[in-house]
Design a protein around this motif. Structure first.
Motif, mmCIF file in Angstrom:
data_model
loop_
_atom_site.group_PDB
_atom_site.id
_atom_site.type_symbol
_atom_site.label_atom_id
_atom_site.label_comp_id
_atom_site.label_asym_id
_atom_site.label_seq_id
_atom_site.Cartn_x
_atom_site.Cartn_y
_atom_site.Cartn_z
ATOM 1 N N VAL A 105 0.833 -1.203 0.000
ATOM 2 C CA VAL A 105 0.000 0.000 0.000
ATOM 3 C C VAL A 105 0.869 1.255 0.000
ATOM 4 O O VAL A 105 0.575 2.234 -0.702
ATOM 5 N N ARG A 106 1.938 1.231 0.753
ATOM 6 C CA ARG A 106 2.813 2.413 0.815
ATOM 7 C C ARG A 106 3.454 2.701 -0.543
ATOM 8 O O ARG A 106 3.570 3.861 -0.949
ATOM 9 N N LYS A 107 3.860 1.649 -1.248
ATOM 10 C CA LYS A 107 4.500 1.828 -2.553
ATOM 11 C C LYS A 107 3.486 2.051 -3.673
ATOM 12 O O LYS A 107 3.857 2.504 -4.759
ATOM 13 N N GLY A 108 2.222 1.694 -3.416
ATOM 14 C CA GLY A 108 1.237 1.791 -4.486
ATOM 15 C C GLY A 108 1.432 0.738 -5.553
ATOM 16 O O GLY A 108 1.092 0.957 -6.728
ATOM 17 N N ASP A 109 1.961 -0.415 -5.161
ATOM 18 C CA ASP A 109 2.269 -1.499 -6.091
ATOM 19 C C ASP A 109 1.106 -2.492 -6.076
ATOM 20 O O ASP A 109 0.970 -3.293 -5.145
ATOM 21 N N LEU A 110 0.275 -2.446 -7.117
ATOM 22 C CA LEU A 110 -0.901 -3.303 -7.163
ATOM 23 C C LEU A 110 -0.525 -4.774 -7.327
ATOM 24 O O LEU A 110 -1.172 -5.656 -6.750
ATOM 25 N N ALA A 111 0.544 -5.058 -8.079
ATOM 26 C CA ALA A 111 0.978 -6.443 -8.265
ATOM 27 C C ALA A 111 1.462 -7.045 -6.946
ATOM 28 O O ALA A 111 1.144 -8.199 -6.619
ATOM 29 N N ARG A 164 -4.711 4.507 -5.361
ATOM 30 C CA ARG A 164 -4.556 5.933 -5.057
ATOM 31 C C ARG A 164 -3.118 6.270 -4.684
ATOM 32 O O ARG A 164 -2.600 7.326 -5.079
ATOM 33 N N ALA A 165 -2.479 5.396 -3.908
ATOM 34 C CA ALA A 165 -1.077 5.644 -3.556
ATOM 35 C C ALA A 165 -0.194 5.622 -4.796
ATOM 36 O O ALA A 165 0.721 6.456 -4.948
ATOM 37 N N PRO A 214 -7.421 1.226 -20.622
ATOM 38 C CA PRO A 214 -7.247 2.676 -20.449
ATOM 39 C C PRO A 214 -8.506 3.362 -19.928
ATOM 40 O O PRO A 214 -8.420 4.363 -19.216
ATOM 41 N N GLU A 215 -9.691 2.814 -20.276
ATOM 42 C CA GLU A 215 -10.936 3.418 -19.785
ATOM 43 C C GLU A 215 -11.037 3.305 -18.260
ATOM 44 O O GLU A 215 -11.464 4.255 -17.586
ATOM 45 N N ASP A 216 -10.631 2.136 -17.719
ATOM 46 C CA ASP A 216 -10.615 1.993 -16.261
ATOM 47 C C ASP A 216 -9.645 2.978 -15.624
ATOM 48 O O ASP A 216 -9.945 3.588 -14.589
ATOM 49 N N ALA A 217 -8.482 3.130 -16.257
ATOM 50 C CA ALA A 217 -7.488 4.067 -15.721
ATOM 51 C C ALA A 217 -8.020 5.486 -15.731
ATOM 52 O O ALA A 217 -7.860 6.242 -14.762
ATOM 53 N N GLU A 218 -8.701 5.870 -16.822
ATOM 54 C CA GLU A 218 -9.234 7.230 -16.897
ATOM 55 C C GLU A 218 -10.314 7.466 -15.845
ATOM 56 O O GLU A 218 -10.355 8.515 -15.201
ATOM 57 N N GLY A 219 -11.193 6.467 -15.624
ATOM 58 C CA GLY A 219 -12.229 6.619 -14.617
ATOM 59 C C GLY A 219 -11.662 6.731 -13.210
ATOM 60 O O GLY A 219 -12.111 7.567 -12.407
ATOM 61 N N ILE A 220 -10.658 5.917 -12.908
ATOM 62 C CA ILE A 220 -10.063 5.955 -11.564
ATOM 63 C C ILE A 220 -9.311 7.260 -11.354
ATOM 64 O O ILE A 220 -9.366 7.868 -10.271
ATOM 65 N N VAL A 221 -8.613 7.737 -12.397
ATOM 66 C CA VAL A 221 -7.890 9.006 -12.278
ATOM 67 C C VAL A 221 -8.874 10.159 -12.073
ATOM 68 O O VAL A 221 -8.648 11.054 -11.234
ATOM 69 N N ALA A 222 -9.983 10.140 -12.820
ATOM 70 C CA ALA A 222 -10.973 11.207 -12.672
ATOM 71 C C ALA A 222 -11.575 11.216 -11.269
ATOM 72 O O ALA A 222 -11.779 12.281 -10.663
ATOM 73 N N LYS A 223 -11.844 10.029 -10.720
ATOM 74 C CA LYS A 223 -12.387 9.954 -9.356
ATOM 75 C C LYS A 223 -11.368 10.435 -8.328
ATOM 76 O O LYS A 223 -11.718 11.106 -7.350
ATOM 77 N N ALA A 224 -10.090 10.096 -8.547
ATOM 78 C CA ALA A 224 -9.048 10.547 -7.619
ATOM 79 C C ALA A 224 -8.923 12.066 -7.640
ATOM 80 O O ALA A 224 -8.725 12.711 -6.599
ATOM 81 N N VAL A 232 -7.465 13.475 -4.113
ATOM 82 C CA VAL A 232 -6.290 12.647 -3.833
ATOM 83 C C VAL A 232 -5.068 13.213 -4.542
ATOM 84 O O VAL A 232 -3.967 13.245 -3.985
ATOM 85 N N ILE A 233 -5.225 13.666 -5.773
ATOM 86 C CA ILE A 233 -4.124 14.258 -6.532
ATOM 87 C C ILE A 233 -4.584 15.608 -7.067
ATOM 88 O O ILE A 233 -5.775 15.836 -7.305
ATOM 89 N N GLU A 234 -3.621 16.502 -7.274
ATOM 90 C CA GLU A 234 -3.882 17.818 -7.855
ATOM 91 C C GLU A 234 -3.456 17.757 -9.316
ATOM 92 O O GLU A 234 -2.289 17.906 -9.661
ATOM 93 N N ALA A 235 -4.417 17.488 -10.176
ATOM 94 C CA ALA A 235 -4.110 17.349 -11.607
ATOM 95 C C ALA A 235 -5.383 17.556 -12.399
ATOM 96 O O ALA A 235 -6.472 17.778 -11.846
ATOM 97 N N GLN A 236 -5.229 17.484 -13.721
ATOM 98 C CA GLN A 236 -6.371 17.563 -14.621
ATOM 99 C C GLN A 236 -6.101 16.678 -15.827
ATOM 100 O O GLN A 236 -4.953 16.382 -16.152
ATOM 101 N N ILE A 237 -7.171 16.246 -16.485
ATOM 102 C CA ILE A 237 -7.064 15.334 -17.620
ATOM 103 C C ILE A 237 -7.296 16.118 -18.907
ATOM 104 O O ILE A 237 -8.310 16.825 -19.046
ATOM 105 N N ASP A 238 -6.336 16.016 -19.835
ATOM 106 C CA ASP A 238 -6.491 16.575 -21.177
ATOM 107 C C ASP A 238 -7.104 15.486 -22.050
ATOM 108 O O ASP A 238 -6.421 14.570 -22.520
#
Length: 397
Positions: free
Chosen positions: A229-235, A266-267, A293-303, A308-314
């Motif tokens: 969890v600390r590393k954010g390593d899903l594998a 999120r980590a 990629p669709e799952d990644a975009e949805g999770i990033v948008a929710k974050a 959780v993060i200070e960013a925006q999606i182009d």
């Protein structure tokens, strides 16, 4: 004349049997017998013997039986749990708890309440357990061991109901109230659950939590989970779940650890956002090892939406653009951390005040007597000083 026959005096009458003592001895012997049967793994026989014993003590209402009856109820519940008949005794425990409340049996109340919570938690009946906690009052004069158990069950209930801050508070108090040199199994269970709750809150447990003596070996699966969890390593997280799945299920924490998958993602997103000012969503999917990629975009948008993060999606370029990191001290996070620590210190102070031991009424009477003697002595000294002063004045004339 012949000698008069000797008349043997009648034997003295036997003392009257004390029914109360017999009941206490009977209950204690049944308790010993149940423990022996449990040690011999004769769970069905232990369940039958303990059932007969608790049926006997339910007919008696005397305070001298309370300590033994509390232990007997605990043995009764344990025997039926090991015999696979834990659900059958729930109504019996509820009736006994109601009787203990009516008889003002404090020790019986706390023991039976903990047994009922254990029963509900064992069968995943968390809503019923929460209703029981809401409608019953835990006595303030309960022993610390029973209070620690109550706080542990309460923490587990709150964790399942997503109230992580309250759950963590209960578990920290359970760790403080538990015996520090004994009850190793209980302390291991509390540390396991509290570490999971901390991870679910978005915090990483300190390394010293997993390096306590006698706990290191039992906490190895949770160390692997915390590192992933600390590393954010899903594998690494999924690998730890597969390796230690049986141990996590035996602890009853598997359903809570499954929730940590979002925290791992999120980590990882937080690490990616700190490392890159601009990165393609396909690369984000590859780094987080997501399916599409669709799952990644949805999770990033929710974050981004959750802060959780200070960013925006182009969306046109399908790129994640990180915003400039703001100063932490310009936010409310330091204030929240300070408030949390202050609340903890105030709770410790309140618990210490509640646990203060005051002298009994007999000691108060002694103190009042000493105070009266002191006042009498001061009055006599004042009178003596006044008489000496008058004598000196007479001699001066």
């Amino acid at each position: 004349p012949g000698a008069a026959p000797l008349v043997t005096p009648p034997p003295p009458p036997l003392p009257a049997l004390r029914t109360s003592a017999l009941v206490e001895v009977e209950a204690y012997l049944c308790l010993l017998g149940t423990q022996l049967l449990l040690d011999a793994k004769l769970y069905d026989a232990a369940a039958r013997l303990s059932a007969l014993a608790v049926g006997r003590i339910l007919k008696v209402n005397q305070r001298s039986l309370d300590p033994v009856s509390a232990k007997l109820w605990a043995a009764f519940s344990r025997a039926h749990e090991l015999a696979g008949r834990f659900a059958e005794i729930r109504s019996v425990l509820l009736g006994a708890h109601r009787t203990a409340c009516l008889h003002h049996n404090t020790l019986g109340q706390v023991v039976l309440l903990n047994l009922l919570l254990r029963n509900y938690v064992h069968h995943a009946l968390y809503d019923q357990a929460d209703k029981l906690v809401a409608k019953s009052a835990f006595p303030e004069s309960a022993p610390n061991t029973q209070l620690a158990r109550y706080l542990y069950y309460l923490g587990r209930i709150k964790a399942v109901q997503l109230d992580y801050s309250e759950a963590y508070s209960c578990l920290v108090q359970a760790q403080r109230k538990a015996p520090q040199r004994t009850a190793v199994g209980f302390r291991i269970a509390v540390v396991k659950l509290s570490s999971i709750v901390q991870l679910l809150m978005g915090e990483i447990p300190p390394r010293a939590t997993f390096q306590q003596p006698q706990l290191t070996r039992a906490l190895e699966p949770y160390v692997a989970i915390a590192q992933s969890v600390r590393k954010g390593d899903l594998a690494a997280f999924q690998g730890a779940m597969e390796r230690h799945g049986a141990s996590l299920s035996a602890d009853g924490n598997h359903s809570l650890i499954v929730r940590l998958r979002q925290n791992v993602i999120r980590a990882g997103l937080r690490n990616v956002n700190l490392a890159y000012t601009r990165i393609a969503l396909d690369d984000v999917r590859a780094k987080l090892q997501m399916d599409s990629p669709e799952d990644a975009e949805g999770i990033v948008a929710k974050a981004i939406h959750d802060g959780v993060i200070e960013a925006q999606i182009d969306k046109g370029a399908r790129v994640l653009v990180a915003k400039e990191v703001a100063d932490l001290y310009s936010t409310l996070e330091p204030q929240a951390a300070f408030h949390k620590r202050t609340t903890f210190c105030l709770n410790v102070h309140n618990d210490a005040v509640k646990a203060m031991a005051f002298p009994p009424d007999s000691a108060k009477a002694d103190l009042e007597e000493e105070e009266a003697k002191r006042k009498e002595r001061l009055r006599e000294e004042a009178e003596l000083a006044q008489s000496l002063a008058e004598e000196e004045e007479e001699e001066g004339f």
